[in-house]
Write an enzyme that holds these catalytic residues in place. Structure first.
Site, PDB file in Angstrom:
ATOM      1  N   ARG A 236      46.003  41.389  46.009  1.00  0.00           N
ATOM      2  CA  ARG A 236      45.178  42.545  46.376  1.00  0.00           C
ATOM      3  C   ARG A 236      44.061  42.201  47.357  1.00  0.00           C
ATOM      4  NH1 ARG A 236      41.611  44.716  41.473  1.00  0.00           N
ATOM      5  NH2 ARG A 236      40.282  45.375  43.185  1.00  0.00           N
TER       6      ARG A 236
ATOM      7  N   ARG B  69      38.576  47.405  52.030  1.00  0.00           N
ATOM      8  CA  ARG B  69      37.700  48.576  51.937  1.00  0.00           C
ATOM      9  C   ARG B  69      36.509  48.408  52.875  1.00  0.00           C
ATOM     10  NH1 ARG B  69      34.895  48.129  45.916  1.00  0.00           N
ATOM     11  NH2 ARG B  69      33.981  46.054  46.155  1.00  0.00           N
TER      12      ARG B  69
ATOM     13  N   ARG C  26      41.994  40.836  38.801  1.00  0.00           N
ATOM     14  CA  ARG C  26      40.581  41.202  38.898  1.00  0.00           C
ATOM     15  C   ARG C  26      40.208  42.230  37.833  1.00  0.00           C
ATOM     16  NH1 ARG C  26      37.542  41.817  44.603  1.00  0.00           N
ATOM     17  NH2 ARG C  26      35.555  42.701  43.936  1.00  0.00           N
TER      18      ARG C  26
ATOM     19  N   SER D  70      31.138  51.765  39.631  1.00  0.00           N
ATOM     20  CA  SER D  70      31.280  52.537  40.864  1.00  0.00           C
ATOM     21  C   SER D  70      32.420  53.535  40.811  1.00  0.00           C
ATOM     22  CB  SER D  70      31.487  51.588  42.048  1.00  0.00           C
ATOM     23  OG  SER D  70      32.641  50.804  41.859  1.00  0.00           O
TER      24      SER D  70
ATOM     25  N   ARG E 271      39.891  51.444  48.220  1.00  0.00           N
ATOM     26  CA  ARG E 271      40.819  50.461  48.781  1.00  0.00           C
ATOM     27  C   ARG E 271      42.161  51.095  49.178  1.00  0.00           C
ATOM     28  NH1 ARG E 271      39.029  45.283  48.595  1.00  0.00           N
ATOM     29  NH2 ARG E 271      37.304  44.813  47.165  1.00  0.00           N
TER      30      ARG E 271
END
Length: 302
Positions: A129, A136, A92, A3, A207
């Site tokens: 995070r 988002r 992540r 993405s 984000r």
């Protein structure tokens, strides 16, 4: 592609530097420090604190550690006497449980900068995070509010160092990981003040948009901003060109022109344009087919 790939130049027919690469170029040439965004925040360096907020990571998806350090070094060179970093651990885009390593490295780098420049450069606050700040799609405004309370108000569980915070969280809960570390503040950090400079150093936008809105929008309604100091705020990049988010940024968007779509549209034939997760048959305007906005699992085509 993933993405984060090809948002602005998918099918352009040529290569454009975007995201991390565009930031790298602007750092390497020094253009970033000459442009309006840096000059805007630089006006606060001599008298107020400079704050950097973002993902502490070398994953290259939302941010990169070397870019953060380049900004901090230049701020010190430009006369910033007090710098506070508000770091969000990753786990992540990089392996989990590496947050302690990143924080230890950052604390060491900041100590070396303090010695070299005689400044006061420290971590002020942080968290995971997926727990603090980086929501988002407007899915979890309380996450952003938690970040505001932590970074802006200086209100969260307090530790002497960020290393102590992350070691304590790991020890207290074997299930906790870097993404979901609770919010924390460090030392005597008590929040932001009028006249401070604030830089969001993530280069990816999905984000980053919501915390930008909290800093920028006079009619913001996502949560109650208390306190709400008047600061010099800038993002690393312009994360949303349509909505002008943020109002000020350090790296200008790429100038995309002369694309395949533009040339073919001027020639007159109907064109099949393929976007991410979609296909549209239409005559294109003077642009190429792109993933215009990412909202969950759908794409708006232009």
């Amino acid at each position: 592609g993933n993405s984060e790939v090809g948002h602005n130049a998918l099918g352009a027919g040529k290569i454009y530097a975007q995201g991390a690469k565009l930031v790298d170029i602007n750092l390497e040439t020094g253009q970033l420090f000459k442009d309006q965004g840096w000059q805007y925040i630089k006006s606060a360096f001599g008298t107020n604190a400079v704050h950097f907020i973002g993902l502490l990571s070398s994953g290259g998806v939302h941010s990169r550690y070397n870019q953060l350090i380049a900004l901090v070094i230049q701020a010190a060179k430009d006369g910033a006497k007090k710098i506070r970093l508000h770091v969000l651990t990753d786990g992540r885009d990089v392996p989990d449980n590496t947050g302690e390593e990143y924080i230890t490295t950052l604390e060491k780098d900041l100590a070396e900068l303090e010695a070299a420049h005689g400044g006061d450069y420290k971590i002020g606050s942080g968290g995971g995070r997926m727990k603090v700040t980086m929501d988002r799609y407007e899915a979890d405004w309380p996450m952003v509010e938690r970040g505001w309370r932590t970074h802006v108000a200086g209100e969260a569980r307090r530790f002497q160092t960020a290393s102590e915070a992350i070691k304590t969280f790991y020890a207290e809960n074997s299930e906790v990981d870097d993404q979901y570390l609770p919010a924390f503040v460090v030392g005597d950090y008590s929040g932001m003040n009028d006249g401070d400079a604030v830089i969001l150093f993530n280069f990816r936008g999905d984000r980053a948009v919501e915390i930008c809105q909290a800093f920028d929008d006079s009619d913001f309604s996502g949560f109650e901003r208390t306190p709400n100091p008047s600061v010099f705020f800038a993002g690393m990049m312009q994360y949303d060109g349509d909505e002008q988010i943020p109002h000020r940024y350090l790296v200008d968007p790429p100038a995309i022109n002369g694309t395949v779509g533009e040339v073919l549209a001027q020639a007159g034939p109907a064109i099949l344009g393929l976007g991410v997760r979609c296909a549209c048959l239409k005559r294109l305007p003077p642009a190429c087919m792109v993933q215009e906005k990412k909202r969950g699992r759908h794409t708006n085509c232009t």
